[in-house]
Scaffold this motif. Sequence first.
Motif: not given
Length: 280
Positions: A145-169
């Motif tokens: 999406q960022l190749q076409g502009g500065d807007v990210i369009r997605a469902p559930y943008t207020e969904a909260a995650f504790s994202a994990v870096h793959e290096r930690d895994v």
Amino acid sequence: MYLVVGATAHFGRQAVEELVAAGAPVRALTRTPERAGLPQEVDVVRGDLTKPETLPAVLAGVEAAFLVLQYGMDVAPLLAAAGRAGVRRLVFLSSGAVVPGAERQPDVIARYHRDVERAIEASGIEWTFLRLLFPAINSLTFAMQLQGGDVIRAPYTEAAFSAVHERDVAEVAARMLTDGGHAGRAYDLTGPESLTQAQQVRILGEMLGRPLTVEDLPPEPVLEQMSRFMDPEFLAALFGLMAQAVGKPAPVNDVIEQITGHPARTYARWTADHRADFGG
């Protein structure tokens, strides 16, 4: 010898790198060794989980294996071959969607991973499960999406995650393989902070120096469109997990720090490590 199954996937590749850095003997299973691109210290072996006849050579002399499985993969042939080969320990990258103690899991993602866990438990081989819900690499979907502009369009943008870096895994998996002492344990892996998708986009924008914004899309048409080329049941389960994450903070724990000795890497660190993936 430590085997990584799924060695060319994000988590498997970095687990291989961690084992190499620790000086441990590493074997990687792949269908296409000539395209693996793994460190030269790695014993890259051709094998295919759907072709049981290829597995004895892969498992010969292996003490422990890290399993990064494609969703839906039948693990039975691998477990049978591992038992015959005398593999002592299995570490399985499972899903945080699994509900501990539930006889019936809530969706196909949880059911598949719990079924694999049960098969491993029944194999008689020592096991450890690493349950991961939303890895930070999910954000790679923003890159196109960022190749076409500065807007990210997605469902559930207020969904909260504790994202994990793959290096930690990868670090955790490498410790489990080489250290032992974690038999019969299931660990939930989280990042160090709860962030909504909108907050993740803002952090990504700060790293890239771009004024990124988000637009929340209604989930139904997105789900319908994606279901044309992806497993509809899997997608429905994924969207259900995201819907449940709206409006409440994601769980955060210190399991990664307890095992690796350092705090889990932040999402900001992940974006910096993946700057090139976003054209930065």
